[in-house]
Design an enzyme around this catalytic site. Structure first.
Site, mmCIF file in Angstrom:
data_model
loop_
_atom_site.group_PDB
_atom_site.id
_atom_site.type_symbol
_atom_site.label_atom_id
_atom_site.label_comp_id
_atom_site.label_asym_id
_atom_site.label_seq_id
_atom_site.Cartn_x
_atom_site.Cartn_y
_atom_site.Cartn_z
ATOM 1 N N THR A 51 0.833 -1.200 0.000
ATOM 2 C CA THR A 51 0.000 0.000 0.000
ATOM 3 C C THR A 51 0.869 1.253 0.000
ATOM 4 O O THR A 51 2.098 1.172 -0.005
ATOM 5 C CB THR A 51 -0.968 -0.027 1.201
ATOM 6 O OG1 THR A 51 -1.970 0.965 1.038
ATOM 7 C CG2 THR A 51 -0.239 0.218 2.521
ATOM 8 N N ASN A 52 0.225 2.409 -0.020
ATOM 9 C CA ASN A 52 0.892 3.705 0.081
ATOM 10 C C ASN A 52 0.469 4.373 1.373
ATOM 11 O O ASN A 52 -0.641 4.129 1.846
ATOM 12 C CB ASN A 52 0.440 4.624 -1.060
ATOM 13 C CG ASN A 52 1.253 4.449 -2.312
ATOM 14 O OD1 ASN A 52 2.410 4.058 -2.283
ATOM 15 N ND2 ASN A 52 0.638 4.749 -3.439
ATOM 16 N N ARG A 53 1.283 5.253 1.879
ATOM 17 C CA ARG A 53 0.867 6.032 3.046
ATOM 18 C C ARG A 53 -0.126 7.087 2.606
ATOM 19 O O ARG A 53 0.193 7.915 1.761
ATOM 20 C CB ARG A 53 2.080 6.731 3.665
ATOM 21 C CG ARG A 53 2.728 5.911 4.735
ATOM 22 C CD ARG A 53 3.861 6.666 5.355
ATOM 23 N NE ARG A 53 3.419 7.614 6.380
ATOM 24 C CZ ARG A 53 4.259 8.221 7.206
ATOM 25 N NH1 ARG A 53 5.552 7.991 7.122
ATOM 26 N NH2 ARG A 53 3.798 9.050 8.111
#
Ligand code: C5P
Length: 222
Positions: free
Chosen positions: A29-31
Site C-alpha cells: 500500500t501507500n501512506r
C-alpha cells in the site's frame, strides 16, 4: 467557495490509499490517510455540489450527503472512476494509488520456507491520466506529494498527464503531509500558480475549490 458556488455541479473525487493483495493476509500500500480527499468532498457538498467519493481503505467517518463508494485495489478504483468520469464536471484525483501490484495473488498464505524473497510486480493503470484522455473529459485536478524538486516534478506531471491543475505538497517536512490535519499546497496550471499557505485541510479544501472554480471560468467563459 461560498455556499452556492458549486450549486448542482457534479464532482467526482478519489481518495485514500489503494491496497494490492499478495496473499489473503498481506498487501502493498501507500501512506495516505484520505483526509485531504474527504475534506474536499465535504467542502464541495457545503458549496452545493453533487459529490461522488471513491475511497480506498481509510479510518474516516463517511461524509454526509456524499455518494460514497469504497474500493480496495487500484484496478477497482480505476474501474469505478473510468466507468462514470464523463458524467462529471470536475474530477479530483486525491488518492495515493499504488503504482504497482503483485503480478500474482496467492490463494494461500505464503509460507516462509517457500518464500524466495522476491515479489514480481506489474504496473497499475494510471487513473487520472486515463480520465484526462477521455473525449468528454471533466476538469481534471491531480495531486503530487514530493520529497524533492516539488515544482519540477509537479509541472512535469501536469503536462505529461494532461491535467488542468495540480496541487503539490511536500512530504517528509516537519509539518503537513501524511496523516496530518494540516497542509500547505503549491497549485500549478498551464500559465500560472498559486501558493496556499499551511492551514487545516478543511480550509485548504475550500481554497482549492475556489481556485478550481476560477480556473474553470477562465477556461470556459460563460
Ligand atoms: O505520478 P504520481 O503518482 O505522483 O501522480 C500523482 C497523481 O496521479 C495523483 O493525482 C494520483 O491520484 C494520480 N494517479 C492515478 N493513478 C495512478 C497513479 C497516480 O490516478 N496509477
Amino acid at each position: 467557495a461560498n455556499k452556492l458556488a458549486l450549486q448542482g455541479i457534479k464532482i467526482l473525487i478519489s481518495a485514500g490509499p489503494t491496497r494490492e493483495p499478495l496473499d489473503p493476509v498481506r498487501y502493498i500500500t501507500n501512506r495516505s490517510s484520505g483526509k485531504m480527499g474527504y475534506a474536499l468532498a465535504e467542502a464541495a457538498v457545503a458549496a452545493g455540489a453533487e459529490v461522488t467519493l471513491i475511497s480506498g481503505p481509510v479510518n474516516l467517518p463517511s461524509p454526509m450527503s456524499v455518494n460514497l463508494l469504497k474500493v480496495e485495489t487500484a484496478q477497482q478504483m480505476f474501474d469505478a472512476v473510468i466507468s462514470q468520469a464523463d458524467n462529471f464536471a470536475i474530477y479530483i484525483g486525491a488518492a495515493a494509488v499504488a503504482d504497482y501490484r503483485p503480478a500474482e495473488i496467492q490463494n494461500h498464505k505464503i509460507k516462509k520456507q517457500h518464500d524466495d524473497g522476491v515479489i514480481a510486480l506489474e504496473k497499475n493503470p494510471d487513473i487520472i491520466a486515463t480520465v484526462a484522455s477521455l473525449p468528454n473529459k471533466p476538469f481534471v485536478v491531480g495531486f503530487a506529494a514530493e520529497t524533492d524538486d516539488l515544482e519540477n516534478y509537479a509541472t512535469t506531471k501536469l503536462r505529461s498527464k494532461n491535467l488542468d491543475m495540480i496541487a503539490a505538497n511536500w512530504v517528509g517536512q516537519t509539518e503537513g503531509g501524511f496523516d496530518s490535519d494540516r497542509n500547505a499546497l503549491q497549485v500549478y496550471w498551464s500559465g500560472g500558480s498559486q501558493h496556499l499557505a499551511m492551514t487545516d485541510k478543511k480550509q485548504l479544501a475550500q481554497q482549492l475549490l475556489s481556485l478550481i472554480i476560477e480556473r474553470m471560468h477562465e477556461k470556459n467563459p460563460a
